[in-house]
Scaffold this motif. Structure first.
Motif, PDB file in Angstrom:
ATOM      1  N   GLU A  76       1.033  -1.300   0.576  1.00  0.00           N
ATOM      2  CA  GLU A  76      -0.043  -0.130  -0.008  1.00  0.00           C
ATOM      3  C   GLU A  76       1.236   1.089  -0.081  1.00  0.00           C
ATOM      4  N   ARG A  77       2.221   1.507   0.525  1.00  0.00           N
ATOM      5  CA  ARG A  77       2.871   2.676   0.697  1.00  0.00           C
ATOM      6  C   ARG A  77       3.876   2.572  -0.576  1.00  0.00           C
ATOM      7  N   GLY A  78       3.440   1.287  -1.517  1.00  0.00           N
ATOM      8  CA  GLY A  78       4.313   0.896  -3.151  1.00  0.00           C
ATOM      9  C   GLY A  78       5.748   1.049  -2.245  1.00  0.00           C
ATOM     10  N   GLU A  79       6.316   0.522  -1.519  1.00  0.00           N
ATOM     11  CA  GLU A  79       7.779  -0.099  -1.443  1.00  0.00           C
ATOM     12  C   GLU A  79       7.264  -1.727  -1.715  1.00  0.00           C
ATOM     13  N   SER A 105      -4.053   1.380  -1.755  1.00  0.00           N
ATOM     14  CA  SER A 105      -4.116   0.945  -3.632  1.00  0.00           C
ATOM     15  C   SER A 105      -3.267  -0.811  -3.200  1.00  0.00           C
ATOM     16  N   TRP A 106      -3.859  -1.128  -3.879  1.00  0.00           N
ATOM     17  CA  TRP A 106      -2.976  -3.012  -4.148  1.00  0.00           C
ATOM     18  C   TRP A 106      -2.264  -2.432  -5.592  1.00  0.00           C
ATOM     19  N   GLY A 107      -1.713  -1.862  -5.999  1.00  0.00           N
ATOM     20  CA  GLY A 107      -1.292  -1.276  -7.472  1.00  0.00           C
ATOM     21  C   GLY A 107      -2.335  -1.268  -8.264  1.00  0.00           C
ATOM     22  N   VAL A 165      -5.841  11.620  -3.502  1.00  0.00           N
ATOM     23  CA  VAL A 165      -4.224  10.416  -3.093  1.00  0.00           C
ATOM     24  C   VAL A 165      -4.819   9.305  -2.737  1.00  0.00           C
ATOM     25  N   ILE A 166      -3.417   8.596  -3.622  1.00  0.00           N
ATOM     26  CA  ILE A 166      -2.968   7.178  -3.927  1.00  0.00           C
ATOM     27  C   ILE A 166      -2.135   6.997  -3.087  1.00  0.00           C
ATOM     28  N   SER A 167      -2.373   5.632  -1.949  1.00  0.00           N
ATOM     29  CA  SER A 167      -0.971   5.573  -0.614  1.00  0.00           C
ATOM     30  C   SER A 167       0.391   5.643  -1.611  1.00  0.00           C
ATOM     31  N   GLY A 168       0.154   4.233  -2.646  1.00  0.00           N
ATOM     32  CA  GLY A 168       1.114   3.192  -3.447  1.00  0.00           C
ATOM     33  C   GLY A 168       1.877   5.117  -3.753  1.00  0.00           C
ATOM     34  N   GLU A 169       1.235   5.747  -4.436  1.00  0.00           N
ATOM     35  CA  GLU A 169       2.087   6.947  -4.352  1.00  0.00           C
ATOM     36  C   GLU A 169       2.716   8.317  -3.551  1.00  0.00           C
ATOM     37  N   VAL A 170       2.068   8.543  -2.786  1.00  0.00           N
ATOM     38  CA  VAL A 170       2.637   9.133  -1.310  1.00  0.00           C
ATOM     39  C   VAL A 170       3.567   8.362  -0.575  1.00  0.00           C
TER      40      VAL A 170
END
Length: 215
Positions: free
Chosen positions: A61-64, A125-127, A143-148
């Motif tokens: 979700e954090r885009g990591e 987001s799950w991508g 605001v999308i979690s994986g983008e921020v």
């Protein structure tokens, strides 16, 4: 006598609010993938449990982490759970194929923005790809979690969203279908609505904004 401050911003979640409910999506997806919703819930509980240093959901979700890596980890956990292989490739895409657009909630957000209320999408987001063609002209900020690099329930993502909107928490209504997110927002001062269905949410949001946004 204290005068109530009428909010000026509406922040909404995507999955489960602007779509059909998450439980029905998860149920359909689970059975079609060959495991039960209880199996999936057990894996989620394990990942959220005490002593787990890195939660794969949170990193996704954090885009990591990348979606294929998450799919591999999720499929492996489910395979161990049910004792037979769960195919990993496309697992998340197949999940999101079961989401259906909630036209009534989308219309409510559009009515709010047309009346001068600031609007934002705040989604973990799950991508997945979001239906930008539906969202066109609907939000002042997305605001999308994986983008921020932040996720709900992080306080930082709520504050980031408020800064983007230019409206403080106390003047913002937050709508989400997950209790944990509603509780987190409430603790930060947002006027929070737990979404259980269009009618009750529309009634509550209309009351908070002191204007009929229902139809």
């Amino acid at each position: 006598m204290t005068t109530r401050t009428v909010p000026t911003a509406l922040i909404v979640d995507w999955g489960g609010v602007l779509t059909n409910d998450l439980q029905s999506v998860m149920n359909t997806w689970s059975f079609r993938e060959g495991f039960s919703p209880a199996d999936f819930a057990a894996v989620m509980t394990e990942w959220l449990g005490a002593g787990v240093k890195v939660n794969p959901i949170h990193t996704l979700e954090r885009g990591e982490s990348a979606v294929p890596d998450f799919e591999t980890e999720l499929a492996a956990a489910l395979s161990r759970r049910i004792g037979r292989p769960v195919p990993s490739a496309g697992l998340v895409d197949r999940l999101f194929s079961h989401f259906e657009h909630a036209h009534d909630m989308t219309a409510l957000v559009r009515r709010a923005r047309a009346r001068g209320i600031r609007t934002a999408l705040l989604s973990n987001s799950w991508g997945n790809a979001y239906p930008d063609h539906i969202f066109d002209g609907m939000f002042d900020t997305v605001v999308i979690s994986g983008e921020v690099g932040m996720r709900k329930t992080d306080a930082e993502i709520f504050r980031y969203t408020s800064t983007e909107l230019g409206v403080p928490a106390r003047e913002s209504v937050f709508v989400d279908d997950l209790t944990v997110n509603v509780r987190a927002a409430s603790q930060l001062g947002y006027l929070s609505v737990h979404h259980r269905g269009y009618r009750t949410t529309a009634d509550q949001v209309s009351a908070l904004f002191d204007t009929d946004l229902r139809e």
